[in-house]
Design an enzyme around this catalytic site. Structure first.
Site, short mmCIF file in Angstrom:
data_model
loop_
_atom_site.label_atom_id
_atom_site.label_comp_id
_atom_site.label_asym_id
_atom_site.label_seq_id
_atom_site.Cartn_x
_atom_site.Cartn_y
_atom_site.Cartn_z
N PHE A 130 0.85 -1.19 0.00
CA PHE A 130 0.00 0.00 0.00
C PHE A 130 0.89 1.24 0.00
O PHE A 130 1.86 1.31 0.76
CB PHE A 130 -0.91 -0.01 1.23
N ASP A 202 2.17 -4.71 8.53
CA ASP A 202 0.99 -3.86 8.40
C ASP A 202 -0.22 -4.79 8.30
O ASP A 202 -0.36 -5.53 7.33
CB ASP A 202 1.13 -2.97 7.16
N TYR A 227 -10.79 0.75 10.89
CA TYR A 227 -12.04 1.17 10.22
C TYR A 227 -12.45 0.21 9.12
O TYR A 227 -13.41 0.48 8.41
CB TYR A 227 -11.93 2.61 9.69
N LYS A 228 -11.70 -0.87 8.95
CA LYS A 228 -12.03 -1.85 7.91
C LYS A 228 -12.80 -3.01 8.56
O LYS A 228 -13.96 -2.85 8.92
CB LYS A 228 -10.75 -2.31 7.23
N ARG A 376 -12.22 -4.78 -6.78
CA ARG A 376 -11.88 -5.39 -5.49
C ARG A 376 -13.15 -5.61 -4.69
O ARG A 376 -13.98 -4.70 -4.55
CB ARG A 376 -10.92 -4.44 -4.76
C1 LIG Z 1 -2.05 -1.76 3.99
C2 LIG Z 1 -2.64 -0.44 4.36
N1 LIG Z 1 -1.97 0.38 5.20
C3 LIG Z 1 -2.47 1.59 5.56
C4 LIG Z 1 -3.68 2.04 5.07
C5 LIG Z 1 -4.24 3.38 5.44
O1 LIG Z 1 -3.49 4.13 6.33
P1 LIG Z 1 -4.14 5.38 7.04
O2 LIG Z 1 -5.24 4.88 7.92
O3 LIG Z 1 -3.02 5.97 7.78
O4 LIG Z 1 -4.70 6.29 6.00
C6 LIG Z 1 -4.41 1.22 4.20
C7 LIG Z 1 -5.71 1.71 3.68
O5 LIG Z 1 -6.35 1.13 2.88
C8 LIG Z 1 -3.87 -0.03 3.84
O6 LIG Z 1 -4.55 -0.82 2.99
#
Ligand SMILES: Cc1ncc(COP(=O)(O)O)c(C=O)c1O
Ligand SMILES: Cc1ncc(COP(=O)(O)O)c(C=O)c1O
Lengths: 417, 417
Positions: A130, A202, A227-228, A376
């Protein structure tokens, strides 16, 4: 196997997780396949937010830092989340954003390596990671000016080749945001350690989607979104985890007063709190944290084996149905078929992926589009049924067979998709 | 001047800002003198949060990033706040925490100086600054390992002496969190520039308390809280401002995808957005942002001259009443008497300050205690009246005259005060 809608309905009747759907407020006439981008609303959340706003904020005001436990929310929520990550109490805090927590974890890991292996200057990640993960690494390298470099795993440079004695830190997503590819965390962490590197994971697309086992895998640091799959609400604060062996040894530069051993002594010099609290920095958004707690409370009730079994059953079903029923269309599966390599979403490339996704959304099937050409579909076992998957694929089939995606309005790009 | 409660009531009748009290839900039987720590609840906020939670999150889900304008909230709210700061549109964003924004501003300023004056290695702040400001500087220095050092203004080292040609950046609070001392931002910034340093201002206790004039003062960067005088709610996201002359030149290492020029192209390399957006990093807590907007909407309606006049009238009144009516007790004013040097709170030292504050709180007068020995009273002109000030001082007088503060329960220390 030949699927039918009837068979899907029977599978739903036998689904041990079917009852969880009632725990969320879902919009009518919608099949929501984007819970890996923004999760849904837990039923108690509105009421909880009203309490926090009216009573804790409006009435009790400043006292709520103590009386309503606001001060301890980052650690309390971290401990609630821990079992889903294979973590023990005291190892996780909920705070800030995933992007910022990546910076903290990376800084902490580099600092450990600066002492152990000062000659190691490579931060290893993946081209297909990401973007924010890569951007945070780039920002740190530029700022430090200490000769660090970013090395990227890709088709030309596989992991085994990329991991050498120059690597200080390996930073990967457990589940790839685009393809849904799931790394073997234990094996990869082991390889990293064998070569003297630390491993940061991550968990954005893993936490709440499948059982993670951070301690079992001997990981060093981890971060992720809430939030997912954890249904914390839009932009709910992220989490960060540290292995027990680094607990009181690690250090990170975003060292605000919330990470201080005695924040209210107002000392001139920073002295880190013991343990995970030293990943805290400043004052957190309490209402958003309180909403997140509602999502966590549901997630904690779920049996992780049932979750994984249903996730794989639904993603299998989705893949098989698309291939059986949309066979003549130029759809290419980019998600692994192998169960052990698959997270909880399914992605297909289609040359007109953007327009096809807009047509799906207009027809009540909400997934998302990711560059390049990727449709997706997030498959969230807590509130999706086998029949939802059937119906979603039928709508996809109709759109593809009729060509109804090829309308001007479906080609128009908005700010965010 | 000899004050009476009747005179206070008359002053309240003539108060042009009196109507603003109706815009907030205030607890009964409470005089709230802690709005400089956590502001109060704007009347529309509960309803707004319900909309966001039920309709925007629960029903519209992921689409709300576009349809409800979530994606633009950091800049839109920044622009709403701008007039209170003497800023123009496009110069401010609301995001993350004050602590984190301090890091970004400091990193951006140091990077500018690294190019202009690489030999300057001193970051100048104040011993009496809010601790997180000092801790963030310390964290950065330790991490960078580039020979930077923190120099602190204090009684032994006044500003004029401390500002020399080694100073890269000056970081001060516009209003001191403990004493309420108000710096002359224009004069101090001018001195800093004269000596080749950049000036960063922490507006935590200034924004919404008095009209700030960042552009008029020619400041370089500024940050601040929104949960104090702006009534954004507990932990509502902070703001950061950059001077137009640095807009497309500055750079900061917390470079997440939200600061990217094209976040949804998912490019491998970071390329900063134009302007203030490059201070953004990750996904923000939307519900907390929406609550903040309610506070900002009230604050924007206030005439800034009336605000300042009432703030000074009430802090004058408070000081005079305490000195007249609590004269025999060991209270020492540490807030400047001079109007041009005073923010919007008043602080007195008392050897038993902690217990006296607990007794006040038990009697419905909510201020706070700050080490060492400081009774701190936030005077928020939007929802306090002259009669409130009279009544608060009467309760203080009774507590001091009767010695009722000297009970065991008032000496017991909690986690947070
Ligand atoms: C692998 C990954 N890391 C980080 C994030 C988002 O990071 P942030 O919440 O800091 O915007 C996402 C968002 O889709 C993600 O898929
Ligand atoms: C001057 C100043 N800066 C910063 C903060 C708080 O920073 P944060 O919101 O990051 O906790 C405060 C809080 O009282 C403050 O007074």
């Amino acid at each position: 196997m030949k699927h039918t809608r009837e068979a899907c309905l029977i599978a739903d009747q036998q689904d041990p997780l079917a009852g969880f759907r009632q725990r969320f407020d879902l919009p009518a006439n919608t099949i929501y396949l984007d819970g890996n981008s923004l999760g849904v609303l837990p039923k108690g959340a509105l009421e909880r937010s009203q309490q926090v706003i009216t009573r804790e904020w409006g009435h009790d005001l400043i006292r709520s830092w103590n009386t309503a436990g606001w001060f301890d929310m980052p650690t309390r929520l971290g401990d609630k989340l821990a079992p889903l990550l294979g973590a023990d109490p005291g190892e996780t805090v909920v705070t800030d954003t995933t992007s910022l927590n990546l910076f903290k974890a990376l800084a902490a890991a580099l600092r450990i390596q600066r002492q152990a292996h000062p000659e190691r200057k490579v931060i290893l990640s993946e081209r297909d990671n990401f973007p924010t993960d890569l951007y945070m690494i780039q920002g740190m390298i530029e700022f430090l000016q200490q000769g660090y470099e970013l090395r990227l795993i890709d088709e030309a440079l596989p992991l085994e080749q990329a991991l050498d004695d120059k690597v200080a830190v390996l930073l990967l997503s457990h589940v790839n945001y685009r393809t849904g590819y799931l790394y073997d965390m234990a094996a990869v962490t082991h390889s990293a350690h064998q070569c003297g590197a630390l491993a940061i994971w991550d968990l954005a697309h893993a936490a709440g989607a499948l059982q993670v086992d951070l301690n079992g895998a001997d990981a060093d640091f981890a971060v992720g979104c809430t939030y997912k799959y954890l249904n914390g609400g839009p932009g709910s604060p992220a989490f960060i985890w540290v292995a027990p062996r680094h607990q009181n040894a690690f250090w990170q530069p975003l060292s605000g007063w919330w990470g201080h051993a005695k924040p209210f002594e107002m000392a001139t010099d920073y002295a880190p709190a013991q343990g995970i609290r030293r990943f805290l920095c400043g004052t957190q958004p309490i209402v958003s944290l309180a909403l997140l707690e509602c999502g966590l409370d549901v997630a904690r009730e779920v049996d992780s084996q049932q979750l994984r079994a249903k996730s794989l059953a639904l993603t299998d079903l989705f893949i098989e149905l698309v291939e059986q029923r949309c066979g003549g269309h130029p759809l290419t599966l980019i998600t692994p078929r192998e169960h052990v390599r698959r997270g909880s979403h399914v992605s297909f490339r289609h040359p007109q992926g953007f327009a096809v996704m807009q047509a799906l959304i207009a027809n009540g099937v909400i997934g998302d589009y990711r560059e390049p050409e990727v449709l997706r579909f997030g498959v969230t076992p807590l509130y999706l049924s086998h029949a939802d998957i059937w119906d979603a694929v039928e709508i996809l089939r109709e759109i593809l067979d009729s060509g109804s995606w090829d309308r001007p309005e479906f080609h128009r790009r908005g700010a965010v998709t």
